[in-house]
Design an enzyme around this catalytic site. Structure first.
Site, PDB file in Angstrom:
ATOM      1  CB  CYS A   1     103.520  85.721 -22.813  1.00 25.48           C
ATOM      2  SG  CYS A   1     104.321  86.138 -24.182  1.00 25.48           S
ATOM      3  CG  HIS A   2     101.461  85.902 -19.079  1.00 26.32           C
ATOM      4  ND1 HIS A   2     101.077  86.067 -20.133  1.00 26.32           N
ATOM      5  CD2 HIS A   2     102.212  86.894 -18.307  1.00 26.32           C
ATOM      6  CE1 HIS A   2     101.316  87.606 -20.511  1.00 26.32           C
ATOM      7  NE2 HIS A   2     101.917  87.997 -19.196  1.00 26.32           N
TER       8      HIS A   2
END
Ligand code: FES
Length: 185
Positions: free
Chosen positions: A149-150
């Protein structure tokens, strides 16, 4: 004929006696609420079968060194990983003081079973499921787990090493109920 003292103590109009009666009534009502509330509170305590349902038994007998499985614990992803000696060495070689969330592998595993890394599969940034437990998945630059995701990267002890996640992957309460079964929760 009542004395002054009796008139004060017993008179129906005596405000102090009224106060006592009211305080007594309130106290009695309080006890009554407690008597009613206790069974209700007891009803709200989880029963043994509910507690049992909230723990998860995991058969670890088929997980080879270097492999991990994904299962669930209380509806959350759970990773159970059998670390290789090399992965254990890599985790032990990291100076703990350099870590964002300083913990040793030993502190995150059970005594004598440091090869079994059991964590929630929930990134501590915003809750995505990191990669690395499934066969062939990207384990990230530190060989543990990688959150797509990040970009948070966890090492072979599930400790945060890079990216925005603030803390290590959570180790839930668990115990080995035999050499091949772990009860989580
Ligand atoms: S949720 Fe994992 S890095 Fe953001």
């Amino acid at each position: 004929m009542a004395t002054d003292h009796e008139a004060i103590a017993e008179g129906p109009q005596d405000p102090r006696r009224r106060d006592y009666l009211q305080i007594g009534a309130v106290a009695f009502a309080g006890v009554g609420v407690g008597v009613i509330a206790l069974p209700l509170i007891n009803q709200m305590n989880p029963s043994a079968d509910v507690l049992a349902a909230s723990s998860t038994e995991v058969d670890i007998s088929a997980i080879q060194p270097g492999q991990a499985i994904k299962t669930t614990f209380r509806k959350q992803p759970l990773f159970v990983r059998n670390l290789t000696p090399k992965e254990i060495e890599e985790a032990d070689a990291v100076p703990v003081s350099s870590l964002r969330d300083p913990q040793t592998l030993e502190q995150r595993t059970k005594a004598g079973k440091t090869n079994w890394l059991i964590t929630l599969g929930v990134c501590t940034h915003l809750g995505c499921v990191p990669l690395g437990a499934g066969e062939g998945e990207n384990k990230g630059p530190f060989g543990g787990y990688f959150c797509p995701c990040h970009g948070s990267a966890y090492d072979t002890a599930g400790r945060i090493r890079q990216g925005p996640a603030p803390t290590n992957l959570v180790v839930p309460d668990y115990e080995f109920t035999s050499d091949t079964v772990v009860t989580v929760g």
